[in-house]
Design an enzyme around this catalytic site. Structure first.
Site, PDB file in Angstrom:
ATOM      1  N   HIS A  89       0.823  -1.208   0.000  1.00  0.00           N
ATOM      2  CA  HIS A  89       0.000   0.000   0.000  1.00  0.00           C
ATOM      3  C   HIS A  89       0.858   1.261   0.000  1.00  0.00           C
ATOM      4  O   HIS A  89       0.385   2.345  -0.315  1.00  0.00           O
ATOM      5  CB  HIS A  89      -0.895   0.052   1.248  1.00  0.00           C
ATOM      6  CG  HIS A  89      -1.744  -1.153   1.441  1.00  0.00           C
ATOM      7  ND1 HIS A  89      -2.784  -1.463   0.588  1.00  0.00           N
ATOM      8  CD2 HIS A  89      -1.726  -2.135   2.368  1.00  0.00           C
ATOM      9  CE1 HIS A  89      -3.366  -2.578   0.997  1.00  0.00           C
ATOM     10  NE2 HIS A  89      -2.734  -3.014   2.068  1.00  0.00           N
ATOM     11  N   HIS A 116       5.782   6.508   6.733  1.00  0.00           N
ATOM     12  CA  HIS A 116       5.382   6.050   5.403  1.00  0.00           C
ATOM     13  C   HIS A 116       4.839   7.246   4.644  1.00  0.00           C
ATOM     14  O   HIS A 116       4.695   8.330   5.225  1.00  0.00           O
ATOM     15  CB  HIS A 116       4.323   4.940   5.527  1.00  0.00           C
ATOM     16  CG  HIS A 116       3.079   5.437   6.183  1.00  0.00           C
ATOM     17  ND1 HIS A 116       2.862   5.327   7.540  1.00  0.00           N
ATOM     18  CD2 HIS A 116       2.003   6.101   5.682  1.00  0.00           C
ATOM     19  CE1 HIS A 116       1.708   5.888   7.846  1.00  0.00           C
ATOM     20  NE2 HIS A 116       1.158   6.374   6.732  1.00  0.00           N
ATOM     21  N   HIS A 118       2.235   8.897   1.252  1.00  0.00           N
ATOM     22  CA  HIS A 118       1.069   8.780   0.369  1.00  0.00           C
ATOM     23  C   HIS A 118       1.337   9.680  -0.827  1.00  0.00           C
ATOM     24  O   HIS A 118       1.790  10.821  -0.654  1.00  0.00           O
ATOM     25  CB  HIS A 118      -0.195   9.251   1.094  1.00  0.00           C
ATOM     26  CG  HIS A 118      -0.473   8.485   2.358  1.00  0.00           C
ATOM     27  ND1 HIS A 118      -1.285   7.375   2.382  1.00  0.00           N
ATOM     28  CD2 HIS A 118      -0.043   8.670   3.625  1.00  0.00           C
ATOM     29  CE1 HIS A 118      -1.349   6.906   3.625  1.00  0.00           C
ATOM     30  NE2 HIS A 118      -0.590   7.669   4.401  1.00  0.00           N
ATOM     31  N   GLU A 128      -2.894  13.348   1.319  1.00  0.00           N
ATOM     32  CA  GLU A 128      -4.170  12.934   1.909  1.00  0.00           C
ATOM     33  C   GLU A 128      -4.914  14.155   2.425  1.00  0.00           C
ATOM     34  O   GLU A 128      -6.049  14.399   2.045  1.00  0.00           O
ATOM     35  CB  GLU A 128      -3.919  11.921   3.037  1.00  0.00           C
ATOM     36  CG  GLU A 128      -3.285  10.650   2.514  1.00  0.00           C
ATOM     37  CD  GLU A 128      -3.740   9.424   3.273  1.00  0.00           C
ATOM     38  OE1 GLU A 128      -3.370   9.280   4.448  1.00  0.00           O
ATOM     39  OE2 GLU A 128      -4.473   8.599   2.680  1.00  0.00           O
ATOM     40  N   HIS A 141       3.901  10.684   6.737  1.00  0.00           N
ATOM     41  CA  HIS A 141       3.312  10.463   8.052  1.00  0.00           C
ATOM     42  C   HIS A 141       4.327   9.807   8.970  1.00  0.00           C
ATOM     43  O   HIS A 141       4.749   8.679   8.719  1.00  0.00           O
ATOM     44  CB  HIS A 141       2.070   9.558   7.944  1.00  0.00           C
ATOM     45  CG  HIS A 141       0.915  10.239   7.278  1.00  0.00           C
ATOM     46  ND1 HIS A 141      -0.142   9.571   6.724  1.00  0.00           N
ATOM     47  CD2 HIS A 141       0.666  11.567   7.111  1.00  0.00           C
ATOM     48  CE1 HIS A 141      -0.997  10.457   6.232  1.00  0.00           C
ATOM     49  NE2 HIS A 141      -0.530  11.661   6.444  1.00  0.00           N
ATOM     50  N   THR A 224      -5.647   6.584   8.340  1.00  0.00           N
ATOM     51  CA  THR A 224      -6.246   6.824   7.016  1.00  0.00           C
ATOM     52  C   THR A 224      -6.302   5.556   6.171  1.00  0.00           C
ATOM     53  O   THR A 224      -6.573   5.621   4.982  1.00  0.00           O
ATOM     54  CB  THR A 224      -5.485   7.928   6.254  1.00  0.00           C
ATOM     55  OG1 THR A 224      -4.163   7.458   5.974  1.00  0.00           O
ATOM     56  CG2 THR A 224      -5.413   9.210   7.054  1.00  0.00           C
TER      57      THR A 224
HETATM   58 ZN   LIG Z   1      -0.459   7.536   6.377  1.00  0.00          ZN
END
Ligand SMILES: [Zn+2]
Ligand SMILES: *[C@@H]1O[C@H](CO)[C@@H](O)[C@H](O)[C@H]1NC(C)=O
Ligand SMILES: *[C@@H]1O[C@H](CO)[C@@H](O)[C@H](O)[C@H]1NC(C)=O
Length: 306
Positions: A89, A116, A118, A128, A141, A224
């Protein structure tokens, strides 16, 4: 048409073999059958609750909170070796040293667990959180939990057990040398479950200088990704981290488990549901001061005779 038919038939046929895999919107297709963000509440009911993340931050509706003072960091300057992994992911790096954050009206001291990111597609919109509707190319994050917990699962049972520090990225014309080892490491983890050693990294090296971390937003939200647990005290920093186009695009070379490009790894913004977003004393002030000044000047200019 085939898609329509499959939509009806496949759930029946595949009911027993697909399980409840969640995925991002970019992975939803006729032949994937995974559950995209609008179906996450079927994977975990918490994803349908009312303090979910991310959100769009409407700066003019944020509330100034003088208690949102600068943070105190420990261990952020320590250099460590760690494993970076394509977990299907995102790319995630565990933090094997003790690094903590306190201050900034956090209830207590939180220790860093992992970080990590996004991102979008080839450096396109991919954060996000959004600010006044603007989506940045990427978001970092850094996940922390209260120091007294030993496992993230325990922290997630506490409504303020987890503190995530969120940083935006912006495209810059020159590359950010502090990210070289990290973006080079991506080459070794293109496939899902691939991992490699990230050497000689520090958290400080990845984020803006402390003097640029006094402007931020604070609200109560959730993870999230499923389980979407509502245990997160969110801090979203205003000042973005610069990366050039090539560095941003490097993330899009990773692959989901089916071999497709790992792009669009963000959850869409969720309803605020009456939650207040607080801002530290300096966040968004500069911009609004300029706006107020501009409108005063405009009004003055308009009303002046001749
Ligand atoms: Zn995150
Ligand atoms: C990294 O991958 C190797 C196999 O390539 C595996 O043995 C190891 O457990 C993995 N480590 C992590 C942290 O996933
Ligand atoms: C710090 O913030 C200033 C003002 O927004 C900006 O010009 C500068 O590039 C930032 N420095 C870093 C390293 O992010």
């Amino acid at each position: 048409m085939r898609c329509l038919l499959s939509a009806y038939l496949l759930p029946l046929i595949l009911h027993s073999c697909t399980g409840a895999d969640w995925c991002y919107q970019t992975q939803v297709s006729c032949d994937s059958h995974c559950k995209g963000p609008d179906q996450w509440s079927k994977v975990n009911a918490d994803c349908g609750k009312n303090r979910q993340s991310p959100i769009n931050i409407v700066t003019k509706k944020t509330k100034l909170d003088e208690r949102l003072t600068p943070f105190k960091f420990t261990g952020y300057q320590s250099v460590f070796d760690s494993t970076m992994k394509n977990n299907g992911h995102s790319v995630q790096v565990s933090i094997p040293i003790t690094a903590t954050v306190s201050g900034g009206n956090l209830e207590e001291t939180y220790k860093a667990v992992q970080f990590h990111l996004h991102w979008g597609t080839d450096g396109g919109p991919g954060s996000e959180h959004t600010i006044d509707g603007e989506q940045y190319p990427m978001e970092l994050h850094i996940v922390h939990m209260k120091q007294r917990y030993n496992r993230l699962e325990d922290a997630l049972r506490d409504p303020s057990g987890v503190a995530v520090l969120g940083f935006f990225y912006e495209e810059s014309s020159s590359s950010n040398r502090k990210y070289d080892l990290f973006t080079h490491g991506l080459r070794s983890i293109q496939n899902t479950n691939g991992n490699t050693t990230l050497r000689k990294v520090s958290l400080n090296q990845l984020i803006p200088p402390e003097s640029n971390m006094t402007n931020y937003y604070r609200y109560d939200g959730s993870l999230t990704t499923p389980g979407c647990t509502e245990a997160v005290v969110w801090t979203v920093f205003e000042n973005p981290i610069p990366l050039d186009r090539e560095q941003l695009r490097a993330f899009s070379t990773l692959k989901f488990h089916d071999g497709k490009p790992m792009v669009g790894t963000f959850r869409p913004v969720q309803p605020r549901n009456g939650r207040v977003v607080y801002r530290s004393s300096s966040a968004a002030i500069a911009a609004s001061a300029v706006l107020i000044l501009a409108s005063i000047c405009a009004a003055f200019g308009l009303s002046r005779p001749n």
